[in-house]
Write a protein that holds these residues in place. Structure first.
Motif, mmCIF file in Angstrom:
data_model
loop_
_atom_site.group_PDB
_atom_site.id
_atom_site.type_symbol
_atom_site.label_atom_id
_atom_site.label_comp_id
_atom_site.label_asym_id
_atom_site.label_seq_id
_atom_site.Cartn_x
_atom_site.Cartn_y
_atom_site.Cartn_z
ATOM 1 N N UNK A 196 0.828 -1.213 0.000
ATOM 2 C CA UNK A 196 0.000 0.000 0.000
ATOM 3 C C UNK A 196 0.863 1.264 0.000
ATOM 4 N N UNK A 197 2.167 1.142 0.355
ATOM 5 C CA UNK A 197 3.093 2.267 0.242
ATOM 6 C C UNK A 197 3.281 3.080 1.512
ATOM 7 N N UNK A 198 4.164 4.102 1.411
ATOM 8 C CA UNK A 198 4.563 4.902 2.568
ATOM 9 C C UNK A 198 3.412 5.691 3.193
ATOM 10 N N UNK A 199 2.541 6.359 2.415
ATOM 11 C CA UNK A 199 1.444 7.104 3.057
ATOM 12 C C UNK A 199 0.587 6.216 3.967
ATOM 13 N N UNK A 200 0.386 4.968 3.549
ATOM 14 C CA UNK A 200 -0.388 4.035 4.382
ATOM 15 C C UNK A 200 0.348 3.745 5.688
ATOM 16 N N UNK A 201 1.670 3.513 5.608
ATOM 17 C CA UNK A 201 2.452 3.244 6.815
ATOM 18 C C UNK A 201 2.457 4.466 7.747
ATOM 19 N N UNK A 202 2.482 5.657 7.187
ATOM 20 C CA UNK A 202 2.424 6.869 8.005
ATOM 21 C C UNK A 202 1.083 6.971 8.730
ATOM 22 N N UNK A 203 0.006 6.619 8.029
ATOM 23 C CA UNK A 203 -1.313 6.598 8.674
ATOM 24 C C UNK A 203 -1.349 5.568 9.798
ATOM 25 N N UNK A 204 -0.733 4.412 9.538
ATOM 26 C CA UNK A 204 -0.694 3.367 10.560
ATOM 27 C C UNK A 204 0.017 3.858 11.815
ATOM 28 N N UNK A 205 1.162 4.505 11.640
ATOM 29 C CA UNK A 205 1.907 4.996 12.798
ATOM 30 C C UNK A 205 1.050 5.962 13.614
ATOM 31 N N UNK A 206 0.392 6.896 12.930
ATOM 32 C CA UNK A 206 -0.472 7.850 13.629
ATOM 33 C C UNK A 206 -1.601 7.116 14.348
ATOM 34 N N UNK A 207 -2.118 6.065 13.704
ATOM 35 C CA UNK A 207 -3.194 5.295 14.319
ATOM 36 C C UNK A 207 -2.759 4.583 15.583
ATOM 37 N N UNK A 208 -1.560 3.997 15.575
ATOM 38 C CA UNK A 208 -1.072 3.302 16.763
ATOM 39 C C UNK A 208 -0.785 4.279 17.904
ATOM 40 N N UNK A 209 -0.224 5.451 17.579
ATOM 41 C CA UNK A 209 0.051 6.440 18.624
ATOM 42 C C UNK A 209 -1.255 6.964 19.232
ATOM 43 N N UNK A 210 -2.282 7.133 18.394
ATOM 44 C CA UNK A 210 -3.593 7.552 18.905
ATOM 45 C C UNK A 210 -4.186 6.472 19.806
ATOM 46 N N UNK A 211 -3.986 5.220 19.406
ATOM 47 C CA UNK A 211 -4.488 4.098 20.199
ATOM 48 C C UNK A 211 -3.851 4.073 21.590
ATOM 49 N N UNK A 212 -2.551 4.371 21.640
ATOM 50 C CA UNK A 212 -1.859 4.398 22.933
ATOM 51 C C UNK A 212 -2.487 5.428 23.870
ATOM 52 N N UNK A 213 -2.947 6.540 23.302
ATOM 53 C CA UNK A 213 -3.612 7.568 24.114
ATOM 54 C C UNK A 213 -5.004 7.119 24.533
#
Length: 209
Positions: free
Chosen positions: A161-178
């Protein structure tokens, strides 16, 4: 979970962040502490779930709709829970899993459409279990993607799916931690494996104490 049960620990993060390596090292560390750890993974971790894994991680990126993926991941997770996770915990063994429901919350629930409500509803009805502790390995998505693709594992449908997808994933995991601060701990995975393993061991030791 009650005292006679083992601890249920999940490792989460974007593709290529080192979860598999650190899950293995954590299970080994728990065994050196006089505990008995079961190392497992998602999707997979039980025979039926491994069959479903091949449907999910191989092939064209657009092979499944997000809704279909949610159902397939949940079916695999239910088999994993029934056949591997729950029996191990009830036997007093710790379970270390490379991914659990948080991956579905982020991958399908937040990055492939606004489906988080659907993910949580199905999870509550079909799974109803959360880890005691979730370690989120956080690292630069560009570096992680390069590492993930370099493996050439054949299981790179999500990397495709490429880099933009991985960037979204990272933001999603950090939001999940909160969202789940009582069970989620973010681990800096931008360093060497030994340093990461030491950081994880410190967090888990504190949790076990």
């Amino acid at each position: 979970m009650s005292a006679h049960l083992g601890k249920f620990i999940s490792l989460e993060g974007i593709d290529g962040s080192g979860k598999s390596t650190q899950a293995r090292r954590l299970a080994d560390w728990l065994n050196t502490q006089g505990r008995t750890a079961v190392l497992t993974r998602e999707p997979g971790g039980a025979p039926g779930a491994e069959d479903i894994r091949r449907l999910l991680v191989e092939g064209d990126p657009d092979r499944w709709s997000p809704e279909t993926e949610i159902l397939l991941f949940t079916a695999a997770r239910r088999d994993h829970l029934e056949r591997t996770i729950r029996p191990a915990l009830e036997a007093g063994r710790d379970v270390v899993t490379d991914r659990f429901a948080d991956s579905t919350r982020v991958y399908q629930g937040a990055t492939r459409g606004d489906l988080r409500g659907l993910v949580d509803q199905i999870h509550d009805d079909a799974i109803g279990v959360e880890p005691d502790l979730t370690l989120i390995l956080d690292m630069d998505p560009a570096v992680a993607l390069e590492r993930g693709l370099a493996r050439q594992s054949g299981e790179d449908r999500f990397e495709d799916f490429g880099l933009p997808f991985q960037q979204k994933l990272r933001a999603g995991f950090l939001a999940l931690a909160k969202d789940y601060p009582d069970r989620c701990v973010v681990i800096d995975a931008n360093t060497d494996p030994d340093t990461i393993a030491d950081a994880i061991a410190q967090v888990v030791a504190k949790h076990l104490a």
